[in-house]
Design an enzyme around this catalytic site. Structure first.
Site, PDB file in Angstrom:
ATOM      1  CD  GLN A 307      -2.727   1.318   0.016  1.00  0.00           C
ATOM      2  OE1 GLN A 307      -2.373   2.069  -0.880  1.00  0.00           O
ATOM      3  NE2 GLN A 307      -3.810   0.566  -0.100  1.00  0.00           N
ATOM      4  NE  ARG A 309      -2.642   4.656   4.380  1.00  0.00           N
ATOM      5  CZ  ARG A 309      -2.145   3.512   4.866  1.00  0.00           C
ATOM      6  NH1 ARG A 309      -0.947   3.513   5.459  1.00  0.00           N
ATOM      7  NH2 ARG A 309      -2.789   2.388   4.758  1.00  0.00           N
ATOM      8  CG  HIS A 848      -1.085  44.018  16.819  1.00  0.00           C
ATOM      9  ND1 HIS A 848      -0.871  45.323  16.451  1.00  0.00           N
ATOM     10  CD2 HIS A 848      -0.795  43.272  15.732  1.00  0.00           C
ATOM     11  CE1 HIS A 848      -0.468  45.354  15.192  1.00  0.00           C
ATOM     12  NE2 HIS A 848      -0.408  44.128  14.741  1.00  0.00           N
TER      13      HIS A 848
END
Length: 890
Positions: A307, A309, A848
């Site tokens: 597999q 992915r 800020h």
């Protein structure tokens, strides 16, 4: 070609809806030269729909999942058990069973692996890995068909259903295909990441390897060997003791077996095999075009790929194509806005770079990153850069120090011209001259003159842009950026802001050195003149005083008016219109409307994340202010604004007098005179620190009004579905659509989905061109055991209830609460009025939030990593804003 069963040779990525993510990837892998994939086929989602979804009993049970909560485990378990039992008992129609058996015969009489492959699995945006089931060493057609049904049923395991509920996935939107594949019985197996999963470095391949079947590693049965490889060289090995392995059972399925003593401490793979795997991984990565998580098995000396992915957790790497090393810092951490921008917001903000003539910032994950390679490779710019960043974000500065300690990497840094545009237009010399002049004269009229010049410019803009439409709107806005940059980066303006900052630094440094008083400027700067951000919060107290006089208006604001809070402006600015229409006819409604509209005229261009022009402004949706107004009425008596201002001024004057008296008596009159001058500069100039951003947002507010007018026209023409669709176009693309009246709407859909994916990623402060995320650390210091480290930005110590707030829309604070959040921008100052302390994950001494916290006298610690996860809402905490840490008291 069967509608129900497809061989791997018939499958590619375009068939994902039919075969799911795992099946599509296996089909792609089967077509790559040099990659061995065990033969197999997929039972498609068409079979799932025909057998499972069309069954009325199953359909009703799926509908029953809709009302479940992710944390209601007993209810999920009961519902899922009923669903799985029902699905596993379903009959498979003869046609589908015949197709499965035919394809099995083509594989030969061999054991098989039967794996689930969901349509929301193994995708670039989310892996959903491990949510469905896998069955190994399955023998015979009857058993394979039975396990196909079990894979269908595994779409409704407890973990899969809970995961979908948490992720917001519709249970019917996810379907399942089933992969049937010739079983490989490996001597060794494991997982390979083609980017280091710990550091995210794309040049490093990380390999986990263990004896027997790879499922033993996934299940945690064994500790794997770990190998790290870079460019054909093994750079690290960890060889683990392995006492158990998973093997195929003669009767089907798998079984645990002990590892004989001779192999328990041996390296699982030989060095040449490790390097073979790296080559194989890079080949697969090149095919898919992004880093991969690859399952492999070694059988008879051959690597089989089971597999592959995409790795979904990696943050995108800013683009560079010169082959040199680069280091990027997050501009969002400097600007206190770490959320992803929309495409329109990105392109709009880049106009500033264009007009300033400086290199455009890189964009990664829909966020801005600044390439610091030139500064770090420059002997004169390097210390200035590190020191400057330390004022904004200590963790960022420390991360860059870590980079600089890697001599080999630094040797390969890109070189170029170091940018000086942050000093103002024309470079550092004009600003330096203005700085010296202003510091020498200490003229209190300078800042008011600068503000007046900007206000006159904004008034001219408001009048000029009102009559523009079509292409003229875009041409006008682009050209007006010339004046915007002139205002923001005019040397006297930049020097005034810098003078305020440096005066604060001088006072803090010298009062600590001469008197042992830390953060003395915190008190000196309270209620300083011309601080627009502080005024924003205080002026809302005056609005609350107007509202509190009218019970009918209070009932309206406390009821239906705030139900839509936080929604976008909608077509025609409906949120604003509906809000003010609701006030009409109420006793005091017109008076309150006037007070709110006056406030919006001054501050309505602000909002959370306001440097992204696509964020909903207060002027677009005034309901965003309703919770803040109601909180002020609940928490404070009338006249609170004036009391706070006068108290701040009195405290500042008393602090200055006390400090000067101590200086005269302890270190002499000459130093006291110098200190008095610097304190005066703090009073006259520190408030202007916040004004340049406000000036930018004033123009942004007017630009957006004009642009959304064009967006509403496109809706009327049927070109787009809603005005906010234009957020997913660049400014130039938006202009082209307005001129042509044409748009491929698929672009909007694709970019909206990408934006949602990017929004879920956590942006790193520092990332290299290799993709490695560099994390800075704090010195341990003398903080108490278990305390959370951060940066002290506003002195004092306070205890109280933590109120964890991720969005101002969800803010419910009471007087005495301590605000805990990711970051704040100027729009949060209205919330600061109601709390007695502030903790933030992002920020530095001169950002800020820190400036406003000092203005309001709130003890504050910033740069506390993971604060919103590590501190629980409602928890009792102690904030030490003098030393820079947070203690968890309950």
């Amino acid at each position: 070609m069967s509608a129900y069963v497809l061989g791997f040779h018939e499958i590619d990525k375009t068939l994902l809806p039919q075969v799911g993510g795992k099946g599509a990837n296996l089909g792609e892998l089967s077509g790559i030269d040099g990659v061995r994939v065990p033969d197999g086929f997929c039972v498609t989602t068409a079979a799932y729909r025909a057998i499972v979804e069309e069954d009325p009993t199953v359909s009703a049970l799926i509908d029953g999942l809709a009302g479940l909560r992710a944390d209601d485990r007993p209810a999920i378990a009961a519902a899922c058990a009923r669903l799985r039992a029902t699905i596993e008992a379903l009959a498979v129609p003869a046609e589908i069973e015949r197709d499965i058996v035919t394809h099995l015969a083509e594989l030969g009489d061999v054991p098989c692996a039967v794996r689930s492959s969901a349509t929301a699995e193994d995708l670039p945006s989310s892996s959903f890995a491990g949510q469905q089931d896998t069955y190994l060493n399955v023998r015979g057609p009857e058993s394979v068909v039975h396990n196909v049904r079990r894979c269908w049923a595994s779409l409704f395991t407890d973990r899969a259903v809970a995961y979908r509920i948490r992720s917001g996935f519709d249970h019917r939107a996810v379907q399942v295909s089933v992969v049937v594949q010739r079983m490989v019985f490996p001597e060794a197996a494991g997982i390979m990441f083609t980017a280091d999963p710990v550091t995210s470095n794309r040049t490093v391949v990380s390999i986990d390897a263990g004896y027997g079947l790879g499922e033993a590693l996934v299940s945690g049965l064994v500790n794997a060997d770990t190998y790290r490889v870079k460019a054909g060289q093994i750079i690290d090995k960890v060889v683990s003791v392995q006492t158990m392995e998973l093997r195929a059972s003669a009767d089907g399925g798998t079984e645990e077996r002990p590892v004989e003593a001779a192999r328990q401490n041996a390296q699982t793979l030989a060095d040449e095999q490790i390097l073979q795997l790296e080559t194989l991984g890079r080949r697969i990565e090149a095919h898919f075009g992004r880093p991969q998580d690859i399952e492999w098995g070694l059988s008879d000396g051959v690597f089989h790929v089971l597999q592959s992915r995409p790795i979904t957790t990696l943050y995108p790497v800013p683009a560079s194509d010169d082959g040199k090393n680069h280091v990027y810092i997050s501009y969002g951490h400097r600007q206190m806005m770490t959320d992803a921008f929309t495409p329109l917001g990105l392109s709009f903000f880049l106009l500033l770079d264009e007009w300033l003539g400086r290199p455009k910032m890189a964009v990664a994950g829909n966020r801005f990153y600044k390439d610091m390679s030139n500064e770090l490779s420059s002997t004169w710019a390097r210390p200035v850069t590190i020191k400057s960043l330390g004022q904004v974000d200590v963790l960022m500065a420390n991360a860059l120090r870590t980079v600089l300690s890697r001599k080999d990497f630094v040797k390969g840094l890109a070189h170029g011209k170091t940018s000086v545009m942050s000093f103002g237009k024309g470079g550092p010399l004009p600003m330096a001259r203005q700085y010296l002049k202003l510091s020498r004269e200490d003229d209190p009229r300078v800042v008011p003159e600068l503000i007046e010049q900007n206000e006159e410019s904004v008034a001219r803009l408001r009048e000029a842009i009102a009559g523009k439409s079509g292409d003229d709107v875009f041409a006008f806005i682009i050209e007006d950026h010339r004046e915007l940059t002139d205002i923001m980066f005019e040397p006297r303006s930049v020097a005034s802001a810098f003078l305020g900052i440096q005066s604060v630094n001088w006072v803090n440094k010298h009062m600590n050195a001469w008197l042992g008083v830390k953060n003395a400027a915190d008190a000196v700067g309270q209620s300083a003149d011309h601080n627009v951000v502080a005024a924003m919060g205080l002026d809302l107290l005056d609005v609350a005083d107007v509202v509190r006089q009218y019970p009918a208006v209070l009932d309206y604001l406390g009821g239906g008016a705030d139900e839509g809070g936080g929604r976008g402006a909608g077509e025609g600015g409906s949120e604003r219109d509906m809000f003010f229409t609701g006030l009409s006819g109420l006793d005091g409604g017109d008076v309150v409307r006037q007070a709110i509209e006056e406030y919006l005229h001054k501050y309505g261009m602000h909002c959370q994340g306001d440097i992204d022009i696509t964020r909903t402004r207060w002027s677009e949706d005034p309901t965003l202010l309703v919770p803040l107004i109601l909180g002020n009425i609940k928490n404070f008596p009338p006249g609170e604004r004036e009391r706070r201002v006068e108290q701040g001024r009195a405290d500042a004057e008393r602090s200055m007098n006390d400090l000067l008296d101590q200086l005269r008596s302890k270190v002499g009159g000459r130093k006291a005179k110098k200190a008095a001058r610097q304190m005066s500069l703090v009073r006259h100039f520190i408030g202007y620190r916040e004004y340049s951003k406000h000036a930018c947002l004033q123009r942004y507010g007017l630009y957006k009004q004009a642009l959304m007018g064009e967006a509403r026209k496109l809706v009327a023409q049927g070109v787009i579905k809603e005005p906010e669709d234009v957020y997913f176009l660049s400014l130039e693309e938006f202009r082209q659509v307005v001129n042509s009246g044409r748009l491929d709407y698929a672009v909007i859909t694709e970019r909206r989905e990408a934006h949602e994916t990017y929004q879920k990623l956590t942006p790193p402060r520092v990332i290299t061109s290799e993709g490695e995320v560099i994390n800075g650390e704090y010195d341990a210091g003398d903080r108490p055991e278990g305390a959370l480290a951060g940066i002290p930005v506003s002195s004092g110590v306070v205890e109280g209830r933590a109120r964890v707030v991720l969005s101002m829309e969800d803010a419910e604070v009471e007087e005495g609460d301590i605000l805990v959040t990711v970051f704040t921008d100027p729009s949060w100052s209205a919330l600061f009025v109601s709390v007695k302390g502030v903790v933030m994950e992002v920020g530095g001494v001169m950002t800020h939030g820190a400036v406003v916290a000092r203005e309001y006298g709130l003890p504050s610690v910033v740069g506390v990593e993971g604060a919103t996860q590590r501190i629980k809402d409602g928890q009792l905490i102690r904030v030490n804003g003098s030393e820079g840490y947070v203690e968890l008291l309950s």
